[in-house]
Design an enzyme around this catalytic site. Sequence first.
Site, PDB file in Angstrom:
ATOM      1  N   SER A  12     -34.136-117.419  -9.551  1.00  0.00           N
ATOM      2  CA  SER A  12     -34.921-116.522 -10.409  1.00  0.00           C
ATOM      3  C   SER A  12     -35.099-115.131  -9.802  1.00  0.00           C
ATOM      4  O   SER A  12     -35.441-114.179 -10.512  1.00  0.00           O
ATOM      5  CB  SER A  12     -36.291-117.132 -10.713  1.00  0.00           C
ATOM      6  OG  SER A  12     -37.060-117.252  -9.528  1.00  0.00           O
ATOM      7  N   SER A 130     -31.099-121.442   5.810  1.00  0.00           N
ATOM      8  CA  SER A 130     -32.227-121.667   6.704  1.00  0.00           C
ATOM      9  C   SER A 130     -32.717-120.310   7.207  1.00  0.00           C
ATOM     10  O   SER A 130     -32.521-119.288   6.548  1.00  0.00           O
ATOM     11  CB  SER A 130     -31.808-122.577   7.863  1.00  0.00           C
ATOM     12  OG  SER A 130     -32.897-122.859   8.710  1.00  0.00           O
ATOM     13  N   TYR A 147     -43.389-123.173   7.689  1.00  0.00           N
ATOM     14  CA  TYR A 147     -42.120-122.632   7.213  1.00  0.00           C
ATOM     15  C   TYR A 147     -41.004-122.798   8.247  1.00  0.00           C
ATOM     16  O   TYR A 147     -39.941-123.362   7.958  1.00  0.00           O
ATOM     17  CB  TYR A 147     -42.286-121.160   6.855  1.00  0.00           C
ATOM     18  CG  TYR A 147     -40.989-120.480   6.483  1.00  0.00           C
ATOM     19  CD1 TYR A 147     -40.415-120.683   5.241  1.00  0.00           C
ATOM     20  CD2 TYR A 147     -40.327-119.644   7.391  1.00  0.00           C
ATOM     21  CE1 TYR A 147     -39.215-120.062   4.891  1.00  0.00           C
ATOM     22  CE2 TYR A 147     -39.147-119.019   7.054  1.00  0.00           C
ATOM     23  CZ  TYR A 147     -38.583-119.234   5.805  1.00  0.00           C
ATOM     24  OH  TYR A 147     -37.395-118.635   5.469  1.00  0.00           O
ATOM     25  N   LYS A 151     -37.537-125.183   8.315  1.00  0.00           N
ATOM     26  CA  LYS A 151     -36.190-124.628   8.386  1.00  0.00           C
ATOM     27  C   LYS A 151     -35.410-125.222   9.568  1.00  0.00           C
ATOM     28  O   LYS A 151     -34.178-125.319   9.525  1.00  0.00           O
ATOM     29  CB  LYS A 151     -36.258-123.109   8.496  1.00  0.00           C
ATOM     30  CG  LYS A 151     -36.729-122.427   7.207  1.00  0.00           C
ATOM     31  CD  LYS A 151     -35.804-122.744   6.046  1.00  0.00           C
ATOM     32  CE  LYS A 151     -36.142-121.963   4.797  1.00  0.00           C
ATOM     33  NZ  LYS A 151     -35.181-122.233   3.691  1.00  0.00           N
TER      34      LYS A 151
END
Length: 228
Positions: A12, A130, A147, A151
Amino acid sequence: MKSKNIIITGTSRGIGFELVQLFANKGHHVLALSRNAEPVNKLKLKNVKTIAFDLCNNNDYKKVEEFIAAEWNQVDVLINNAGTLLNKPFSETTFQDFEQVYRTNVFGVSEMTRVVLPYMKRNGHVVTVSSMGGIQGSMKFPGLSAYSSSKGAVITLSELLAEEYKETGPQFNVLALGAVQTEMLNEAFPDYQAPINAIEMAEYIYDFSLKGNKYYNGKVLQVSNSTP
């Protein structure tokens, strides 16, 4: 180059949005997956199918599988691009915060890959986006505990899948990105200006997803000219 079937998550905005346009304009068939399908729909691109898709919704994966089986029957490239970024002090980060980040950044990658794998051949390529924050030994930043650790998890997952499928394919590789000027970065770090924009990074990922598996499998490429 022969037209290929490409699945991209997180389309998006940002890198994913630019990737859809790059692949479509080169004549490839694209399945664009995002919770908000409207931005891609407005482009009215030929050979692009959109599905309003939430990585955290188990039922949405059935839509993807049904589309592949009915329309394509084969996937050449899967780009696990979707992700969520949380910038919050660890002492304030809740169980629910960690769960939400991992559901999108780790469980979503795992499930999407599992669903698509039966439709990929030996020379297929699974590319997972990543972050440099997930690289062991790299510089780390306060507030990114959920976060960056997520990753790191998908890096190890990709290495394991490359080993598990090394005899049959497809190939699995990870691109650990440095800072890219996207909406997600701006939301987490409003004052930071990254040295590279979404279009530039999308061009790199486009080329790598089509050709990189000839040279790499089970590898993590650090795509960064800065810290972060």
